[in-house]
Design a protein around this motif. Structure first.
Motif, PDB file in Angstrom:
ATOM      1  N   ALA A 335       1.882   8.096   2.650  1.00 33.79           N
ATOM      2  CA  ALA A 335       0.952   8.716   3.808  1.00 33.79           C
ATOM      3  C   ALA A 335      -0.506   8.020   3.511  1.00 33.79           C
ATOM      4  O   ALA A 335      -1.344   7.588   4.322  1.00 33.79           O
ATOM      5  N   LEU A 336      -0.870   8.241   2.089  1.00 30.08           N
ATOM      6  CA  LEU A 336      -2.042   7.631   1.743  1.00 30.08           C
ATOM      7  C   LEU A 336      -2.333   5.989   1.953  1.00 30.08           C
ATOM      8  O   LEU A 336      -3.466   5.583   2.365  1.00 30.08           O
ATOM      9  N   GLU A 337      -1.116   5.390   1.959  1.00 25.34           N
ATOM     10  CA  GLU A 337      -1.128   3.881   2.091  1.00 25.34           C
ATOM     11  C   GLU A 337      -0.853   3.371   3.465  1.00 25.34           C
ATOM     12  O   GLU A 337      -0.635   2.232   3.680  1.00 25.34           O
ATOM     13  N   SER A 338      -0.546   4.600   4.661  1.00 19.82           N
ATOM     14  CA  SER A 338      -0.054   4.141   5.522  1.00 19.82           C
ATOM     15  C   SER A 338      -1.216   3.389   6.435  1.00 19.82           C
ATOM     16  O   SER A 338      -2.306   3.412   6.325  1.00 19.82           O
ATOM     17  N   GLU A 339      -0.569   2.983   7.697  1.00 20.07           N
ATOM     18  CA  GLU A 339      -1.586   2.258   8.638  1.00 20.07           C
ATOM     19  C   GLU A 339      -2.557   3.216   9.290  1.00 20.07           C
ATOM     20  O   GLU A 339      -3.899   2.900   9.223  1.00 20.07           O
TER      21      GLU A 339
END
Length: 581
Positions: A335-339
């Motif tokens: 989630a932290l690295e999500s778009e």
């Protein structure tokens, strides 16, 4: 601060000896009595050679600019607080004027500069880091860690621990879809602005305080009486892990806090910090994105029972984590690295590190805290009253410190690139995505493309005496796949490998790849006996080949330095309770 020409060192205090001998018996007896009351313990000294120094950062301690943090080449940090700012700057100048061949400053020296302008160097480094993140060449996690470091946050100070954002807002669903924007927290607002009703109450508090604000001698108005990060919150999250457990006990007078106030439910903590509790606007810590162990009570501490009769043990996870702490950490990191987060993270950075941290922009963003938490608002040296001074220090230590402001203008937004376009591939995006792709995954489509074997081979290096075909270590070197047996470990720079597990309780060094000097694979180059008291059942060299860590069946771990011919013992670690695996 002795011997600073060759090493960075902490002062060592040694026992104080009697300095005077009186001719009179009574005076002599008195002197001996005074000497017996002196502190006789010796502080631990830590030394870092300049050749092992990787970086040094200015740090605050109790909101005063009097500290430095040193990192060695293994990224081990040491925080040192000095008596005055002048003392700190003297040491920093001395360090930066010394040869630092393996540090982040070495490029400046090699470029022809005779001295390093620390402030300018750090400003350029921060711009470089920000540019890499904007271009998609750095993960969101790494970028936030860099921002924390530039703003003075460090693992070595609980009052200035790295701060991370809550990124998800859905902790109740059975499953979670990270492509759905509704599952995310609004990163453009502080935690106090996540719930509309509570946000109105915070705004009313500020306006009431502002209406009674008469002169600059009074504390200025604020939205929140608590902070988003402080030592107590760090211990709240990490109380299941040592040494934080003991620190939490010390904070609460020798016992854990009341069970209902302990960290025992992630969803409950989110609701408290986002909507329910006027005294709670806390953010997260980095461990929420890489360390599942902090969610498990493996030490079996007795945290008591809540008012509802629930025994506090392991942390209750969201339903979509399926009871698995590793699954929770993995999804939270995804989630932290999500778009969605990548497109919005700069807005959160503006609140914590940027132009919305202070002033009119902070007031408009519902983002002001008690004045003593801000940099530059407290001068402890000017406070003569010892009681008032101790009171201010207690506030700083217990109620949080706002990070140093890094920029007075908005952070740039990140360029979010995607390689897969419906039925085509954007090859120009692959270079940017390469650094963000997990191991053994295809760049640009790590979750969509599956690998298939195109070649099968059998490992033949380091297999002597091995009954099966298990591979212990493997690497791709200049297009050539190199693998060694299960009781071997590759030394990549020198194209050698260690073999361990033999009755000599040591290791032997062999040729892993042919070269002009060594034309015979598996040839023995050296043997090192008696490195442990029992069989070595695990060994791992460093990437540069200069270090070797070995583990024994007697539960000891030893660190060795390898110079190409000899191995020299550097340390023995005895904290494990079982055999190394």
């Amino acid at each position: 601060e002795d011997d600073i020409e060759g090493e960075v060192a902490e002062t060592v205090y040694q026992p104080v000896e009697d300095r005077l001998e009186s001719e009179e018996a009574q005076a002599k007896k008195k002197a001996e009595g005074e000497a017996s009351e002196e502190i006789t313990y010796q502080h631990r000294s830590q030394r870092i050679a300049f050749t092992d120094l990787y970086s040094v950062y200015r740090r605050r301690y109790q909101l005063q600019h009097i500290a430095l943090e040193f990192y060695d080449v293994h990224r081990n940090g040491t925080l040192i607080a000095f008596s005055t700012n002048a003392e700190r700057e003297e040491v920093l100048t001395k360090v930066l004027s010394s040869p630092l061949p393996n540090s982040i400053f070495s490029s400046s020296i090699l470029g022809g500069s005779t001295s390093i302008n620390y402030k300018k160097f750090m400003s350029n480094l921060r711009q470089k880091i920000t540019s890499q993140w904007v271009q998609g060449r750095m993960t969101n996690f790494d970028f936030i860690m860099h921002l924390n470091s530039f703003a003075g946050r460090t693992y070595n100070d609980l009052t200035q621990y790295p701060v991370f954002p809550w990124v998800l807002a859905d902790y109740d669903s059975e499953d979670i879809d990270l492509s759905d924007p509704s599952v995310y927290r609004d990163l453009s607002k502080p935690m106090g602005g996540q719930g509309r009703e509570r946000a109105i109450q915070f705004q009313e508090r500020y306006e009431a305080l502002e209406s009674n604000y008469m002169n600059e001698d009074e504390p200025p108005p604020f939205h929140y009486g608590t902070h988003y990060s402080c030592a107590a919150y760090v211990l709240y999250y990490l109380m299941r892990l040592e040494p934080f457990s003991r620190l939490a006990l010390s904070l609460q007078g020798g016992r854990f806090d009341v069970a209902d106030r302990l960290f025992h439910n992630i969803g409950g903590s989110w609701k408290s910090a986002s909507t329910e509790n006027l005294q709670d606007v806390r953010e997260l810590i980095p461990e929420f994105f890489y360390l599942p162990e902090f969610l498990v009570n493996n030490n079996n501490f007795d945290f008591g029972t809540t008012q509802t009769g629930k025994t506090v043990h392991h942390v209750t996870l969201p339903k979509w984590a399926k009871g698995d702490p590793r699954r929770f950490i993995r999804i939270n990191r995804q989630a932290l690295e999500s778009e969605y987060v990548s497109r919005s993270l700069h807005k959160w950075a503006d609140l914590i590190f940027g132009f919305k941290q202070r002033g009119r922009e902070a007031v408009a963003a519902l983002n002001t805290f008690v004045h003593v938490t801000y940099e530059g608002t407290v001068d402890l040296d000017s406070i003569e009253d010892p009681i008032q001074r101790e009171s201010i220090i207690a506030q700083i230590q217990n109620f949080g410190q706002t990070p140093s402001r890094l920029d007075r203008k908005p952070f740039p937004s990140r360029n979010v690139v995607s390689a897969v376009k419906e039925k085509s591939i954007d090859f120009s995006a692959l270079s940017s995505l390469a650094a963000l792709t997990p191991p053994f995954c295809v760049v640009g489509a790590p979750h969509r493309v599956y690998l298939r074997a195109t070649m099968l081979d059998t490992c033949r290096v380091g297999m002597i005496g091995q009954l099966d075909s298990s591979v212990g270590d493997m690497c791709l070197v200049k297009g050539q796949l190199v693998g060694v047996g299960k009781k071997c470990a590759l030394i990549l720079p020198s194209k050698k490998y260690y073999r361990f597990g033999g009755p000599n309780n040591g290791v032997s060094v062999h040729v892993a790849m042919t070269s002009a000097r060594h034309r015979e694979v598996n040839r023995v180059l050296s043997i090192h006996d008696g490195m442990h008291r029992g069989l070595i059942n695990v060994a791992k060299p460093s990437l540069n080949g200069l270090w070797l860590v070995t583990g024994c069946v007697d539960s000891t771990v030893r660190v060795w330095r390898y110079d190409g011919q000899n191995v020299q013992l550097q340390a023995t670690l005895c904290g494990h309770e079982g055999s190394m695996v």
